[in-house]
Every structure is written in structure tokens, then in C-alpha cells.
Design a protein around this motif. Structure first.
Motif, PDB file in Angstrom:
ATOM      1  N   ILE A  79       0.833  -1.203   0.000  1.00 45.81           N
ATOM      2  CA  ILE A  79       0.000   0.000   0.000  1.00 45.81           C
ATOM      3  C   ILE A  79       0.872   1.259   0.000  1.00 45.81           C
ATOM      4  N   ALA A  80       1.960   1.237   0.754  1.00 45.29           N
ATOM      5  CA  ALA A  80       2.862   2.404   0.776  1.00 45.29           C
ATOM      6  C   ALA A  80       3.433   2.675  -0.617  1.00 45.29           C
ATOM      7  N   THR A  81       3.704   1.617  -1.378  1.00 42.83           N
ATOM      8  CA  THR A  81       4.231   1.771  -2.731  1.00 42.83           C
ATOM      9  C   THR A  81       3.213   2.482  -3.616  1.00 42.83           C
ATOM     10  N   ILE A  82       1.956   2.115  -3.469  1.00 35.97           N
ATOM     11  CA  ILE A  82       0.900   2.743  -4.271  1.00 35.97           C
ATOM     12  C   ILE A  82       0.810   4.235  -3.942  1.00 35.97           C
ATOM     13  N   PHE A  83       0.844   4.565  -2.657  1.00 36.23           N
ATOM     14  CA  PHE A  83       0.817   5.979  -2.269  1.00 36.23           C
ATOM     15  C   PHE A  83       2.050   6.717  -2.792  1.00 36.23           C
ATOM     16  N   LEU A  84       3.210   6.092  -2.698  1.00 38.12           N
ATOM     17  CA  LEU A  84       4.439   6.726  -3.180  1.00 38.12           C
ATOM     18  C   LEU A  84       4.341   7.055  -4.661  1.00 38.12           C
ATOM     19  N   VAL A  85       3.919   6.079  -5.453  1.00 45.19           N
ATOM     20  CA  VAL A  85       3.806   6.298  -6.901  1.00 45.19           C
ATOM     21  C   VAL A  85       2.809   7.415  -7.193  1.00 45.19           C
ATOM     22  N   ALA A  86       1.649   7.374  -6.554  1.00 39.88           N
ATOM     23  CA  ALA A  86       0.623   8.392  -6.809  1.00 39.88           C
ATOM     24  C   ALA A  86       1.126   9.791  -6.445  1.00 39.88           C
ATOM     25  N   ILE A  87       1.729   9.919  -5.271  1.00 41.94           N
ATOM     26  CA  ILE A  87       2.180  11.233  -4.805  1.00 41.94           C
ATOM     27  C   ILE A  87       3.326  11.769  -5.665  1.00 41.94           C
ATOM     28  N   VAL A  88       4.299  10.930  -5.980  1.00 43.79           N
ATOM     29  CA  VAL A  88       5.431  11.383  -6.803  1.00 43.79           C
ATOM     30  C   VAL A  88       4.958  11.777  -8.198  1.00 43.79           C
ATOM     31  N   MET A  89       4.025  11.004  -8.777  1.00 45.51           N
ATOM     32  CA  MET A  89       3.517  11.349 -10.105  1.00 45.51           C
ATOM     33  C   MET A  89       2.782  12.689 -10.073  1.00 45.51           C
ATOM     34  N   ILE A  90       1.975  12.903  -9.059  1.00 51.04           N
ATOM     35  CA  ILE A  90       1.239  14.168  -8.965  1.00 51.04           C
ATOM     36  C   ILE A  90       2.198  15.341  -8.821  1.00 51.04           C
ATOM     37  N   VAL A  91       3.176  15.209  -7.937  1.00 56.66           N
ATOM     38  CA  VAL A  91       4.123  16.306  -7.698  1.00 56.66           C
ATOM     39  C   VAL A  91       4.999  16.551  -8.927  1.00 56.66           C
ATOM     40  N   SER A  92       5.405  15.491  -9.602  1.00 59.88           N
ATOM     41  CA  SER A  92       6.315  15.626 -10.741  1.00 59.88           C
ATOM     42  C   SER A  92       5.617  16.113 -12.000  1.00 59.88           C
ATOM     43  N   VAL A  93       4.452  15.560 -12.269  1.00 59.98           N
ATOM     44  CA  VAL A  93       3.777  15.837 -13.536  1.00 59.98           C
ATOM     45  C   VAL A  93       2.831  17.034 -13.438  1.00 59.98           C
ATOM     46  N   LYS A  94       2.240  17.226 -12.282  1.00 65.01           N
ATOM     47  CA  LYS A  94       1.310  18.327 -11.982  1.00 65.01           C
ATOM     48  C   LYS A  94       0.220  18.474 -13.049  1.00 65.01           C
ATOM     49  N   GLN A  95       0.213  19.588 -13.759  1.00 57.66           N
ATOM     50  CA  GLN A  95      -0.863  19.859 -14.715  1.00 57.66           C
ATOM     51  C   GLN A  95      -0.701  19.131 -16.048  1.00 57.66           C
ATOM     52  N   SER A  96       0.410  18.438 -16.258  1.00 55.72           N
ATOM     53  CA  SER A  96       0.654  17.790 -17.545  1.00 55.72           C
ATOM     54  C   SER A  96      -0.147  16.510 -17.741  1.00 55.72           C
ATOM     55  N   ILE A  97      -0.768  15.997 -16.705  1.00 50.93           N
ATOM     56  CA  ILE A  97      -1.510  14.746 -16.823  1.00 50.93           C
ATOM     57  C   ILE A  97      -2.978  14.998 -16.483  1.00 50.93           C
ATOM     58  N   SER A  98      -3.837  14.340 -17.218  1.00 49.19           N
ATOM     59  CA  SER A  98      -5.262  14.497 -16.925  1.00 49.19           C
ATOM     60  C   SER A  98      -5.634  13.595 -15.750  1.00 49.19           C
ATOM     61  N   LEU A  99      -6.692  13.952 -15.084  1.00 50.99           N
ATOM     62  CA  LEU A  99      -7.172  13.156 -13.956  1.00 50.99           C
ATOM     63  C   LEU A  99      -7.526  11.742 -14.403  1.00 50.99           C
ATOM     64  N   VAL A 100      -8.168  11.627 -15.564  1.00 53.31           N
ATOM     65  CA  VAL A 100      -8.586  10.310 -16.079  1.00 53.31           C
ATOM     66  C   VAL A 100      -7.370   9.418 -16.323  1.00 53.31           C
ATOM     67  N   TRP A 101      -6.357   9.947 -17.027  1.00 54.45           N
ATOM     68  CA  TRP A 101      -5.164   9.145 -17.312  1.00 54.45           C
ATOM     69  C   TRP A 101      -4.393   8.823 -16.044  1.00 54.45           C
ATOM     70  N   GLY A 102      -4.392   9.769 -15.114  1.00 53.20           N
ATOM     71  CA  GLY A 102      -3.719   9.519 -13.836  1.00 53.20           C
ATOM     72  C   GLY A 102      -4.367   8.377 -13.069  1.00 53.20           C
ATOM     73  N   VAL A 103      -5.698   8.392 -13.000  1.00 53.56           N
ATOM     74  CA  VAL A 103      -6.423   7.332 -12.294  1.00 53.56           C
ATOM     75  C   VAL A 103      -6.245   5.998 -13.013  1.00 53.56           C
ATOM     76  N   LEU A 104      -6.362   6.003 -14.342  1.00 54.53           N
ATOM     77  CA  LEU A 104      -6.167   4.755 -15.106  1.00 54.53           C
ATOM     78  C   LEU A 104      -4.755   4.201 -14.917  1.00 54.53           C
ATOM     79  N   GLY A 105      -3.773   5.088 -14.940  1.00 51.29           N
ATOM     80  CA  GLY A 105      -2.381   4.654 -14.723  1.00 51.29           C
ATOM     81  C   GLY A 105      -2.189   4.059 -13.340  1.00 51.29           C
ATOM     82  N   LEU A 106      -2.803   4.680 -12.334  1.00 53.24           N
ATOM     83  CA  LEU A 106      -2.682   4.167 -10.970  1.00 53.24           C
ATOM     84  C   LEU A 106      -3.369   2.808 -10.840  1.00 53.24           C
ATOM     85  N   ILE A 107      -4.538   2.665 -11.436  1.00 52.02           N
ATOM     86  CA  ILE A 107      -5.243   1.373 -11.402  1.00 52.02           C
ATOM     87  C   ILE A 107      -4.406   0.299 -12.092  1.00 52.02           C
ATOM     88  N   LEU A 108      -3.835   0.627 -13.240  1.00 51.09           N
ATOM     89  CA  LEU A 108      -2.984  -0.331 -13.955  1.00 51.09           C
ATOM     90  C   LEU A 108      -1.779  -0.724 -13.094  1.00 51.09           C
TER      91      LEU A 108
END
Length: 173
Positions: free
Chosen positions: A127-156
Motif C-alpha cells: 500500500i505504501a508503494t501505491i501511495f508513493l507512486v501516486a504522490i510522486v507522479m502528482i508532484v512531478s507531472v502536476k498539470q501535464s496529466i489528466s485526472l482520467v489518465w492519472g487514475v487509469l495509470g494508478l489502477i494499472l
């Protein structure tokens, strides 16, 4: 000043995650020690108990608190709260809930209560790995990623991670 606070914040994030990555492993080892015959069982549980207490109380909890303090300080210095930061803070809140769940398991195991199997703890460990990936992606990519693609990527990512756990379990047998 902002960048110094940010650097310290990141340092404590790293040490906090280190604790959250390792503590479930110690929970697993302690749980598996229950299956050993005496005197191995007592010796292992005593040693793992010491290691767990030192890691949890000496590194993980202080890092969680200092992450919160320096993150809040950084927020005040930053000023405004952009949309991406609200999403990140939602994941951070989830991460603290995960931390509290680890505290509950820690408290139970310190009292000799083992409610979870080693396999359940292995899954919980990720679970910590999932949070790490989500948080780092949000901080790194910020506005460059859509919410839909972000959620789909996290689910994948979660599907791949859980599949890897199942494959590992099959290989262990």
C-alpha cells in the motif's frame, strides 16, 4: 528559506517511507516466527520485537511528524494551494491513515496478538508503494496529466503490483 524547508521535508518523507516499507516486513517475520518451534519462536519474536519498536518509535513516527511539520511550513511559505496540491494532500491524508493502520498492527503484535497472515501482511506492505507512486507522479507531472489518465495509470499499476504478489506467492511454493 522555502527551498531549505522543502529539502528537509523531502528528507523526512524518505525516512518515513523507509520505515513504512520495512515495518510490514518485520510484521511478516514476527508472524512467521509464530510457526517455529520453541526456543526459536521466543528468540525470533523477542529480536523482531526489539527491531520493530526501534524502527517504529525511533524512525517512522518521528519522520511522520516531521514530514507533517515541514510540509505544513512549506505550505505557508508557498502561499496559494493549486488544484494538483489538493489532490496530493488527499493522497497524503490516505498515507497517514495507512500509517495509523500500521500503528494498530504494531500495537497488536507488541501485545502478542496476530490477526493477519503473512500473505495478508505482504499485500498490506504494498500500500505504501501505491501511495508513493501516486504522490510522486502528482508532484512531478502536476498539470501535464489528466485526472482520467492519472487514475487509469494508478489502477494499472495496482493491478500489476497485485499480480506480481500472486506470481511471487506461486513461485515461493
Amino acid at each position: 528559506m522555502y527551498f531549505y524547508i522543502k529539502a528537509i521535508h523531502i528528507i523526512f518523507i524518505v525516512t518515513w517511507f523507509a520505515g513504512m516499507f520495512y515495518i510490514p516486513r518485520l510484521f511478516i517475520y514476527t508472524t512467521e516466527a509464530n510457526e517455529k518451534p520453541e526456543p526459536d519462536k521466543s528468540i525470533l519474536q523477542k529480536q523482531f520485537g526489539i527491531m520493530t519498536k526501534r524502527l517504529w518509535m525511533g524512525i517512522t513516527w518521528p519522520s511522520a511528524l516531521l514530514t507533517l511539520i515541514f510540509g505544513t511550513w512549506m505550505g505557508f511559505l508557498y502561499g496559494s494551494v493549486p488544484q494538483w496540491l489538493w489532490i496530493k494532500l488527499g493522497f497524503v491524508a490516505g498515507l497517514y491513515l495507512y500509517h495509523f493502520s500500521l500503528q494498530k498492527i504494531y500495537s497488536q503484535q507488541q501485545r502478542g496478538i496476530f490477526k493477519y497472515t503473512s500473505q495478508q501482511l505482504r499485500i498490506w506492505n504494498e500500500i505504501a508503494t501505491i501511495f508513493l507512486v501516486a504522490i510522486v507522479m502528482i508532484v512531478s507531472v502536476k498539470q501535464s496529466i489528466s485526472l482520467v489518465w492519472g487514475v487509469l495509470g494508478l489502477i494499472l499499476f495496482i493491478v500489476i503490483l497485485m499480480s506480481a504478489i500472486k506470481i511471487y506467492k506461486l513461485l515461493r511454493k
